[in-house]
Each structure stands twice: as structure tokens, then as C-alpha cells.
Design a protein around this motif. Structure first.
Motif, PDB file in Angstrom:
ATOM      1  N   THR A 103       0.840  -1.192   0.000  1.00  0.00           N
ATOM      2  CA  THR A 103       0.000   0.000   0.000  1.00  0.00           C
ATOM      3  C   THR A 103       0.878   1.245   0.000  1.00  0.00           C
ATOM      4  N   ARG A 116      -6.734  -2.857   2.458  1.00  0.00           N
ATOM      5  CA  ARG A 116      -6.571  -3.819   3.559  1.00  0.00           C
ATOM      6  C   ARG A 116      -7.877  -4.578   3.801  1.00  0.00           C
ATOM      7  N   ALA A 120      -7.050  -8.190   2.877  1.00  0.00           N
ATOM      8  CA  ALA A 120      -6.737  -8.882   4.123  1.00  0.00           C
ATOM      9  C   ALA A 120      -7.980  -9.318   4.884  1.00  0.00           C
ATOM     10  N   VAL A 132       1.101  -6.819   5.258  1.00  0.00           N
ATOM     11  CA  VAL A 132       0.870  -5.526   4.607  1.00  0.00           C
ATOM     12  C   VAL A 132       2.130  -4.669   4.748  1.00  0.00           C
TER      13      VAL A 132
END
Length: 333
Positions: A103, A116, A120, A132
Motif C-alpha cells: 500500500t 486492507r 486482508a 501488509v
């Protein structure tokens, strides 16, 4: 109060009573509607890794219809480079241990959180963890990007004040242009000193940041001065709509242009505040990557405003009455 003035006063009162709510509704709609409709729309993201696994990830992202614009990369290095160059907001990399998410919170903390959640989140529901990595992180002085998001309105006000003062003081030609440029440069230097040196919210080259801030103020100030010169008082209102109202509300600085309703984010990037915010983000955190387009937009607004100011000044000069010659004195014979 005479009978003749009573109807006029009543009409003015009614106009105020109708205008104020209408103006409040317009401002509320302009700011609240885009904020209430935030969602990913063709958000550029990357996918990298072996073809079979990457195809599966791309398919999973494609389930969010219209949300993501997926770019394919060969490996993690290529995906990381794409994030650093602002080609994509983030990327999912397939590794032997599983997917990894890259990111860039400096590009948009809202988008970083959204990625995320999209990548995730499902894995966490299955008991898996997706690592991440924040490739381009926000500085510790502004961990949520609040300073950057709040910087546009002061810039717009500074530009508006500079442009309005230039016109109201009757400055024309080279003097008007020099006043706009000088005031914009000082505003840019002051803004960079505060945001970079004092608050620690910017981490790029301070002179480049000051240059972007100055050009943003100049573009807004020249827009005010040019439109007011060309249209008179209505020009101030039109400039305020373009730079302070719509310019700030449609800039996407609080989220991202791709999260705003279709067409609104693109429009915002063609207005000075949106272009200035995007350029500032690029020079402050991404070494100037993808700053060329926004800087061109700012330059076009500045040039158009200065041109209108110059042409308006020449037209007024040409229309100014020429004083009649004084009568010749007669000589007594």
C-alpha cells in the motif's frame, strides 16, 4: 418609510430569505453529496506473481464490479515500483507463503485502508494473515494525512484574497501580474515552512513543495482577477464556485479522486485546488512522480487568468476618455 419604498424593501427582504437557504443547500450538496457517495470506481491496483495465481487474484478483485482497475506486473519489484511511481494505489503480490499487500498511505490513507479491508479482510475471516507493507508511508508528523487534506482551503482563500485585492486596488498590466506572482510566491514559501518545517507533514524537497504551493495560489488568484476583470462582480462569484466551493469539494484530497462519484473526481482534478493537491502529494512523498499533469493544469489556469487580466486592462485603457485640449490663450493686441 414612504409607500413607494415599502414594496422595494419587501422584495429585497424576500430575496434574502430565499437566497440564503438556497445558498446553504448548494454548499451542503456540493460538500456532502460526494462525501456520502465515496466508493472505489476503477481504482488502479496491481497484481503480481505467477500467472495462474495472479489470475485468481485478479478474478477475486473483479468480483467488485467496477471498483478496481487491475494492472498486471511480473514480480514484487515491478509492483513496488508501480506504487512508488503512482501508477497504482497498491498491489497484491503472490509469494510462496501466500499473498502480500503493498500500500501507499501517503497516496491516500483511505484507499490504503480500503485495500486492507478488500484483501486482508477475507483472509482474516478464514484464519489467514496477509502481510501488509506500506511502501510510501505518511510521515510521523501527519500520520493520518489530515494536514495535507486541510491545506487546500487556506490556499484557496489566499489565492482568492490576492486576486480580489489586485482587482479592487485597480492594478493593471505588468504591475498586476507582478503583484499576483509575488504574493503567491510568499504564500507558497510560508505554507511550505509551516507544513514541512514546523508540522513535519511534508517530507519532499521543500523548494519543490513551495513551488507547487505558489503555483496553486497563483492559479487561483489569477482566476479571480481574470474573471473579475472580464465579467465584473459576477466574475468573483464564478471564481469562488470554481476554486473555493467545487474546487475543494471535488478535489478528492480527503479520500481519492477515484472514490468520488463518476465524473466528479475527474472534474476536480481539472480545477486548481484538486490539481494543486495532487501535485503537492506527488512532490512531497513520491519524488515528483505523476506531477506533470497537475502542474500543467495549474499553469493553464494561471496563464488564462493573467491573459484575461491583461486584456481587460488594455480594453479599459483604450476606452478611457481622452481629455480635451485646453483652449489656447488669447493675446491682447
Amino acid at each position: 418609510m414612504s409607500a413607494s419604498t415599502a414594496p422595494a424593501t419587501g422584495r429585497k427582504t424576500l430575496a434574502v430569505l430565499l437566497l440564503v437557504p438556497a445558498l446553504a443547500a448548494l454548499v451542503l450538496w456540493t460538500f456532502a453529496w460526494p462525501a456520502a457517495r465515496i466508493a472505489p470506481r476503477d481504482l488502479p491496483v496491481g497484481v503480481a506473481g505467477p500467472a495462474a495465481a495472479a489470475d485468481g487474484l485478479a478474478h477475486d478483485l473483479g468480483r467488485h464490479e467496477g471498483a478496481f482497475e487491475v494492472h498486471r506486473y511480473e514480480d514484487a519489484a515491478a509492483a513496488r515500483s508501480a506504487v512508488e511511481n503512482r501508477e497504482v494505489y497498491g498491489a497484491v503480490v503472490v509469494t510462496p507463503a501466500g499473498p502480500e499487500l503493498l500500500t501507499a498511505s501517503a497516496g491516500s490513507p483511505v484507499v490504503a485502508g480500503l485495500l486492507r479491508e478488500a484483501v486482508a479482510g477475507p483472509a482474516a475471516a478464514e484464519g489467514r494473515t496477509v502481510p501488509v507493507t506500506d511502501v510510501v508511508a505518511l510521515p510521523s508528523g501527519d500520520p493520518r494525512g489530515a494536514v495535507l487534506g486541510a491545506s487546500l482551503l487556506p490556499l484557496a482563500i489566499a489565492g482568492a484574497a490576492t486576486g480580489a485585492a489586485t482587482v479592487l486596488l485597480g492594478l493593471r498590466g505588468a504591475r498586476a501580474a507582478a503583484t499576483l506572482a509575488g504574493a503567491s510566491a510568499l504564500a507558497g514559501l510560508t505554507g511550505a515552512a509551516l507544513a514541512h518545517g514546523w508540522l513535519g507533514a511534508l517530507t519532499g524537497n521543500v523548494w519543490a513543495e513551495a513551488g507547487v504551493l505558489s503555483l496553486t495560489v497563483l492559479a487561483i488568484g489569477a482566476t479571480f482577477a481574470g474573471l473579475a476583470t472580464a465579467l465584473g462582480r459576477p466574475g468573483f462569484g464564478l471564481a469562488a464556485v470554481l476554486t473555493i466551493l467545487a474546487g475543494n469539494a471535488f478535489s478528492g484530497m480527503g479520500s481519492a479522486p477515484e472514490l468520488l462519484p463518476s465524473g466528479i473526481g475527474l472534474l476536480g482534478q481539472w480545477l486548481p485546488p484538486g490539481a494543486g493537491g495532487t501535485a503537492l502529494r506527488s512532490v512531497a512523498f513520491f519524488d515528483g512522480a505523476a506531477a506533470g499533469g497537475p502542474l500543467l493544469v495549474l499553469s493553464l489556469w494561471a496563464a488564462a487568468g493573467l491573459t484575461a487580466l491583461a486584456l481587460g486592462g488594455r480594453r479599459r485603457t483604450a476606452q478611457a476618455p481622452v481629455p480635451a485640449p485646453a483652449p489656447a490663450a488669447t493675446t491682447a493686441g
